[in-house]
Scaffold this motif. Structure first.
Motif, PDB file in Angstrom:
ATOM      1  N   ASP A  36       2.133  -0.566  -1.438  1.00  0.00           N
ATOM      2  CA  ASP A  36       1.560  -1.722  -2.135  1.00  0.00           C
ATOM      3  C   ASP A  36       1.295  -2.892  -1.188  1.00  0.00           C
ATOM      4  O   ASP A  36       0.701  -3.896  -1.593  1.00  0.00           O
ATOM      5  CB  ASP A  36       2.467  -2.166  -3.274  1.00  0.00           C
ATOM      6  CG  ASP A  36       3.903  -2.417  -2.842  1.00  0.00           C
ATOM      7  OD1 ASP A  36       4.262  -2.001  -1.713  1.00  0.00           O
ATOM      8  OD2 ASP A  36       4.659  -3.015  -3.620  1.00  0.00           O
ATOM      9  N   PHE A  90      -2.304  -3.855  -1.123  1.00  0.00           N
ATOM     10  CA  PHE A  90      -2.961  -4.373  -2.328  1.00  0.00           C
ATOM     11  C   PHE A  90      -3.421  -5.819  -2.103  1.00  0.00           C
ATOM     12  O   PHE A  90      -2.802  -6.774  -2.565  1.00  0.00           O
ATOM     13  CB  PHE A  90      -2.018  -4.324  -3.533  1.00  0.00           C
ATOM     14  CG  PHE A  90      -1.713  -2.939  -4.021  1.00  0.00           C
ATOM     15  CD1 PHE A  90      -2.348  -1.825  -3.495  1.00  0.00           C
ATOM     16  CD2 PHE A  90      -0.767  -2.740  -5.009  1.00  0.00           C
ATOM     17  CE1 PHE A  90      -2.046  -0.552  -3.943  1.00  0.00           C
ATOM     18  CE2 PHE A  90      -0.455  -1.474  -5.474  1.00  0.00           C
ATOM     19  CZ  PHE A  90      -1.097  -0.376  -4.922  1.00  0.00           C
ATOM     20  N   GLU A 107      -8.723   1.995  -1.127  1.00  0.00           N
ATOM     21  CA  GLU A 107      -8.988   3.268  -1.794  1.00  0.00           C
ATOM     22  C   GLU A 107      -8.900   4.425  -0.813  1.00  0.00           C
ATOM     23  O   GLU A 107      -8.379   5.497  -1.124  1.00  0.00           O
ATOM     24  CB  GLU A 107     -10.359   3.237  -2.461  1.00  0.00           C
ATOM     25  CG  GLU A 107     -10.632   4.463  -3.312  1.00  0.00           C
ATOM     26  CD  GLU A 107     -11.828   4.275  -4.228  1.00  0.00           C
ATOM     27  OE1 GLU A 107     -12.199   5.263  -4.901  1.00  0.00           O
ATOM     28  OE2 GLU A 107     -12.400   3.162  -4.278  1.00  0.00           O
ATOM     29  N   LEU A 163      -5.144   5.031  -0.092  1.00  0.00           N
ATOM     30  CA  LEU A 163      -4.459   5.637  -1.240  1.00  0.00           C
ATOM     31  C   LEU A 163      -4.907   7.082  -1.463  1.00  0.00           C
ATOM     32  O   LEU A 163      -4.095   7.946  -1.816  1.00  0.00           O
ATOM     33  CB  LEU A 163      -4.696   4.804  -2.491  1.00  0.00           C
ATOM     34  CG  LEU A 163      -4.119   3.378  -2.471  1.00  0.00           C
ATOM     35  CD1 LEU A 163      -4.481   2.644  -3.754  1.00  0.00           C
ATOM     36  CD2 LEU A 163      -2.609   3.402  -2.271  1.00  0.00           C
ATOM     37  N   SER A 203       2.822   6.917  -8.629  1.00  0.00           N
ATOM     38  CA  SER A 203       2.195   6.488  -9.879  1.00  0.00           C
ATOM     39  C   SER A 203       2.705   5.109 -10.291  1.00  0.00           C
ATOM     40  O   SER A 203       1.931   4.251 -10.726  1.00  0.00           O
ATOM     41  CB  SER A 203       2.486   7.502 -10.990  1.00  0.00           C
ATOM     42  OG  SER A 203       1.956   8.775 -10.660  1.00  0.00           O
ATOM     43  N   LEU A 238       1.068   2.400  -8.223  1.00  0.00           N
ATOM     44  CA  LEU A 238      -0.328   2.117  -8.564  1.00  0.00           C
ATOM     45  C   LEU A 238      -0.442   1.238  -9.802  1.00  0.00           C
ATOM     46  O   LEU A 238      -1.381   0.456  -9.932  1.00  0.00           O
ATOM     47  CB  LEU A 238      -1.102   3.424  -8.778  1.00  0.00           C
ATOM     48  CG  LEU A 238      -1.315   4.301  -7.540  1.00  0.00           C
ATOM     49  CD1 LEU A 238      -2.329   5.400  -7.842  1.00  0.00           C
ATOM     50  CD2 LEU A 238      -1.768   3.508  -6.334  1.00  0.00           C
ATOM     51  N   ALA A 243      -0.635  -2.748  -9.243  1.00  0.00           N
ATOM     52  CA  ALA A 243      -1.796  -3.475  -8.721  1.00  0.00           C
ATOM     53  C   ALA A 243      -2.288  -4.463  -9.776  1.00  0.00           C
ATOM     54  O   ALA A 243      -2.342  -4.146 -10.968  1.00  0.00           O
ATOM     55  CB  ALA A 243      -2.904  -2.503  -8.342  1.00  0.00           C
ATOM     56  N   THR A 261      -7.223   1.584  -8.165  1.00  0.00           N
ATOM     57  CA  THR A 261      -6.073   2.432  -8.503  1.00  0.00           C
ATOM     58  C   THR A 261      -6.401   3.377  -9.649  1.00  0.00           C
ATOM     59  O   THR A 261      -5.853   4.490  -9.713  1.00  0.00           O
ATOM     60  CB  THR A 261      -4.848   1.576  -8.859  1.00  0.00           C
ATOM     61  OG1 THR A 261      -5.190   0.654  -9.905  1.00  0.00           O
ATOM     62  CG2 THR A 261      -4.374   0.791  -7.642  1.00  0.00           C
ATOM     63  N   MET A 270      -5.794   7.254  -9.259  1.00  0.00           N
ATOM     64  CA  MET A 270      -4.921   7.952 -10.204  1.00  0.00           C
ATOM     65  C   MET A 270      -5.660   9.082 -10.908  1.00  0.00           C
ATOM     66  O   MET A 270      -5.087  10.143 -11.189  1.00  0.00           O
ATOM     67  CB  MET A 270      -4.371   6.960 -11.233  1.00  0.00           C
ATOM     68  CG  MET A 270      -3.353   7.555 -12.192  1.00  0.00           C
ATOM     69  SD  MET A 270      -1.893   8.209 -11.365  1.00  0.00           S
ATOM     70  CE  MET A 270      -0.940   6.732 -11.158  1.00  0.00           C
ATOM     71  N   ILE A 278      -2.957   2.071 -16.404  1.00  0.00           N
ATOM     72  CA  ILE A 278      -3.904   1.382 -15.520  1.00  0.00           C
ATOM     73  C   ILE A 278      -5.219   1.139 -16.246  1.00  0.00           C
ATOM     74  O   ILE A 278      -5.808   0.049 -16.158  1.00  0.00           O
ATOM     75  CB  ILE A 278      -4.132   2.207 -14.238  1.00  0.00           C
ATOM     76  CG1 ILE A 278      -2.835   2.326 -13.443  1.00  0.00           C
ATOM     77  CG2 ILE A 278      -5.222   1.567 -13.378  1.00  0.00           C
ATOM     78  CD1 ILE A 278      -2.908   3.269 -12.263  1.00  0.00           C
TER      79      ILE A 278
END
Length: 383
Positions: A49, A52, A61, A64, A87, A90, A93, A102, A106, A130
């Motif tokens: 993170d 972020f 992106e 990740l 998970s 994410l 964020a 995210t 995901m 999310i």
């Protein structure tokens, strides 16, 4: 910085990610872990993170997705805790742009998890979280049948499905998709049995409140047959639902006068309730009257004379009733209406209608057979 991991060993991919995160200020060594790739990934996920930051969306992106590319190469039985930890990260964020990043990552992870794995449920649950945060639930959830198909090879437990359906219900309500939210809540209440229906009190109440508050939900009768809702019989919320199911505007007004604090305590808006009850009352009147004088509408719905025509226009826009206004005779001529309730009487009416259609079709078929049948030679000559 963009990450290209083609032809790189997993350990080398992890080392690149370590270096990238450290360059952003993460407390992580750039050296590989002597314990192997799983420990490497555990440490990377712990500080992922750090990236972020607004304005770095493409870079984020890419990084990740790099983590996902390593995750999917580890056997699932050893990757479960890593997937859960990733998970969770994410979902932390914040902001629309990061949320969209995210969400895509995901979704990639969800598509990469074996459909036979129980981890698929957990990833989907975080995916919905999310999607809700960025108001993109429509891209994750289509309908209840599609949802079930996602877990066909490894169905979640009853408790897990209930938890997911509650989350979906909230997400759909937040996105102003009341119709799908209602269907999800009905599905949720359907997961309870007679034995544990008493445990569903809160879900049943939420279901009723959401259905009453939704301006586009008018068919409320099916709720009464749900076991958790039946368990509420005798309570005010069940009485209020019954008013919306089968009573007229005057009954609602009487209920409101007697229980104002209760109605407001549910978070329901009285004026919106009045509007909905006027529509429902009009539908009920339309079931029994093919012609309705404006005066009847004005009296039953407690409208001013100048409000009748605008109200009828609003009703026709809903397509709940098919009709036309005749201003010269001050009447509404009803063609058809959606039934507020669909009980034994409505089933009988439908049966009679289908029987009549069947008989008419048989008569038409017999007539066509007679016409098409070859005539004897003598009759042909006489003609």
């Amino acid at each position: 910085m963009y990450f290209v991991f083609i032809d790189l060993a997993l350990e080398d991919q992890a080392q690149e990610l370590r270096a990238y995160l450290k360059s952003l200020g993460a407390e992580i060594s750039t050296e590989k872990s002597p314990k192997g790739i799983e420990d490497d990934l555990h440490k990377i996920i712990g500080v992922c993170d750090t990236c972020f930051k607004e304005g770095r969306e493409q870079e984020i992106e890419s990084a990740l997705n790099g983590i996902v590319s390593i995750l999917v190469m580890i056997p699932l039985e050893r990757a479960e805790n890593l997937i859960l930890a990733f998970s969770e990260k994410l979902t932390k964020a914040t902001g629309y742009k990061l949320g969209m990043v995210t969400l895509r990552v995901m979704w990639l992870l969800f598509q990469s998890v074996d459909p036979r794995s129980p981890m698929r449920y957990h990833v989907y649950y975080h995916l919905v979280q999310i999607a809700r945060s960025v108001d993109q639930i429509k891209h994750v959830f289509k309908d209840v049948d599609h949802l079930k198909a996602q877990f066909e090879l490894c169905p979640p437990s009853n408790e897990q499905m209930q938890k997911l359906l509650r989350l979906l219900h909230d997400a759909l309500l937040a996105s102003k998709n009341g119709e799908q939210a209602a269907k999800v809540m009905v599905e949720l209440l359907g997961t309870y049995t007679t034995e544990n229906a008493s445990q569903a009190r809160e879900d049943a109440q939420r279901c009723i409140m959401a259905a009453l508050a939704d301006p586009n939900t008018f068919l409320l009768d099916p709720l009464l047959s749900l076991k958790p809702v039946r368990f509420l019989e005798g309570e005010l919320i069940h009485d209020l639902l019954s008013v919306f199911v089968s009573e007229k505007l005057s009954s609602y007004q009487q209920f409101y006068q007697n229980h104002k604090e209760f109605v407001h305590g549910l978070g329901l808006n009285h004026e919106q309730n009045m509007k909905k009850m006027r529509l429902l009352t009009f539908m009920q009147l339309a079931e029994d009257n093919q012609e309705m004088p404006f005066q009847l509408i004005q009296h039953e719905l407690q409208l001013q004379s100048t409000e009748v025509e605008p109200f009828i226009i609003d009703v026709l826009k809903t397509k709940l009733v098919r009709a036309r206004m005749d201003q010269s005779t001050q009447k509404v001529l009803i063609s058809s209406t959606m039934h507020r309730t669909f009980g034994q009487a409505q089933w009988q009416q439908l049966r009679e209608l289908l029987t009549s259609w069947k008989q008419n079709l048989q008569s038409v078929q017999e007539g066509m057979t007679t016409i098409a049948k070859p005539q004897p030679e003598g009759k042909k000559q006489a003609l």
